[in-house]
Design an enzyme around this catalytic site. Structure first.
Site, PDB file in Angstrom:
ATOM      1  N   ASN A   1      75.548  37.650  26.865  1.00  0.00           N
ATOM      2  CA  ASN A   1      74.690  38.274  27.852  1.00  0.00           C
ATOM      3  C   ASN A   1      73.300  37.614  27.837  1.00  0.00           C
ATOM      4  O   ASN A   1      73.058  36.682  27.080  1.00  0.00           O
ATOM      5  CB  ASN A   1      74.618  39.783  27.581  1.00  0.00           C
ATOM      6  CG  ASN A   1      74.513  40.588  28.854  1.00  0.00           C
ATOM      7  OD1 ASN A   1      73.756  40.241  29.764  1.00  0.00           O
ATOM      8  ND2 ASN A   1      75.262  41.674  28.932  1.00  0.00           N
TER       9      ASN A   1
ATOM     10  N   HIS B   1      61.886  28.756   7.009  1.00  0.00           N
ATOM     11  CA  HIS B   1      60.684  28.072   6.538  1.00  0.00           C
ATOM     12  C   HIS B   1      60.472  28.394   5.061  1.00  0.00           C
ATOM     13  O   HIS B   1      60.739  29.513   4.623  1.00  0.00           O
ATOM     14  CB  HIS B   1      59.466  28.520   7.348  1.00  0.00           C
ATOM     15  CG  HIS B   1      59.610  28.266   8.813  1.00  0.00           C
ATOM     16  ND1 HIS B   1      59.292  27.063   9.383  1.00  0.00           N
ATOM     17  CD2 HIS B   1      60.074  29.054   9.820  1.00  0.00           C
ATOM     18  CE1 HIS B   1      59.538  27.128  10.686  1.00  0.00           C
ATOM     19  NE2 HIS B   1      60.007  28.327  10.972  1.00  0.00           N
TER      20      HIS B   1
ATOM     21  N   GLY C   1      73.652  44.432  21.388  1.00  0.00           N
ATOM     22  CA  GLY C   1      72.344  43.979  21.851  1.00  0.00           C
ATOM     23  C   GLY C   1      71.282  44.037  20.765  1.00  0.00           C
ATOM     24  O   GLY C   1      71.329  44.874  19.866  1.00  0.00           O
TER      25      GLY C   1
ATOM     26  N   LYS D   1      74.933  46.726   7.128  1.00  0.00           N
ATOM     27  CA  LYS D   1      75.884  47.085   6.076  1.00  0.00           C
ATOM     28  C   LYS D   1      77.185  47.550   6.703  1.00  0.00           C
ATOM     29  O   LYS D   1      77.202  48.072   7.827  1.00  0.00           O
ATOM     30  CB  LYS D   1      75.322  48.220   5.212  1.00  0.00           C
ATOM     31  CG  LYS D   1      74.096  47.853   4.422  1.00  0.00           C
ATOM     32  CD  LYS D   1      73.606  49.057   3.631  1.00  0.00           C
ATOM     33  CE  LYS D   1      72.308  48.715   2.906  1.00  0.00           C
ATOM     34  NZ  LYS D   1      71.727  49.875   2.243  1.00  0.00           N
TER      35      LYS D   1
ATOM     36  N   ALA E   1      74.331  47.498  17.636  1.00  0.00           N
ATOM     37  CA  ALA E   1      73.090  47.083  18.284  1.00  0.00           C
ATOM     38  C   ALA E   1      71.891  47.262  17.351  1.00  0.00           C
ATOM     39  O   ALA E   1      71.815  48.221  16.580  1.00  0.00           O
ATOM     40  CB  ALA E   1      72.876  47.889  19.557  1.00  0.00           C
TER      41      ALA E   1
END
Length: 197
Positions: free
Chosen positions: A90, A120, A147, A185, A165
């Site tokens: 999406n 990093h 999402g 988890k 989500a």
């Protein structure tokens, strides 16, 4: 890819793809090339399926026959991404593909998902001097990623998995489970999916 690049670029690319520390600025032109291609992709008309598919097939390392990636879509290099058959993403998918990102078949990705192989150093001097690293991410078959999920460097997600989500996936997730949260988890084993490929 990097076959026609200088030895310096090839060396930095090799370090990047192998999970070693590398100097990102030496690969900047590869990033810019990808961004130029994605600018064209993200500005195509939604019904221009043919050109959308051509661009992704040219950009990615490998694709299945059937896939759809809604725009806008962003990635760093493109040539480190492999998608399987029946892939759907999406809007606002971001893949930072300094290392390989491999998706199996039947992967569905919700909006605003970030998949980040890039990291990093904690050491400030290294970080401020443009040193980075990347760890590959692997996502199995029959995976649904909800999402606003964030998947961090080095994670492997097994087959037949649902990621809820808003999850932040910091560690590997085994096959046949539903997992969610920050950090993500396992909350349920999906017995009905065991044995499915």
């Amino acid at each position: 890819m990097v076959e026609n690049e200088s030895e310096e670029v090839k060396n930095e690319y090799k370090k990047m793809i192998n999970g070693e520390l590398y100097v990102q600025s030496k690969l900047n032109h590869l990033l810019i090339n990808c961004k130029e291609i994605l600018f064209d992709y993200n500005n195509l008309r939604p019904k221009d399926f043919e050109n959308r598919k051509k661009i992704i097939c040219k950009l990615f390392k490998k694709t299945g026959e059937e896939f759809q990636i809604e725009s806008p879509f962003f990635c760093d290099y493109g040539f480190n991404i492999t998608i399987g058959e029946n892939f759907y993403a999406n809007h606002n998918l971001v893949i930072l593909d300094g290392a390989e990102v491999i998706f199996g078949d039947n992967v569905f990705i919700g909006p605003n998902v970030g998949i980040y192989t890039a990291g990093h150093p904690i050491n400030v001097e290294l970080r401020n001097n443009g040193i980075e690293y990347a760890k590959s991410i692997k996502i199995g078959n029959n995976v649904w990623i909800g999402g606003n999920v964030c998947i961090l460097p080095g994670v492997t997600i097994g087959d037949n998995v649902t990621i809820g989500a808003g999850s932040v996936v910091t560690k590997d997730i085994p096959s046949n489970v539903t997992a969610f949260g920050n950090p993500c988890k396992v909350y349920k084993v999906n017995q009905e999916n065991i044995g499915k490929k």
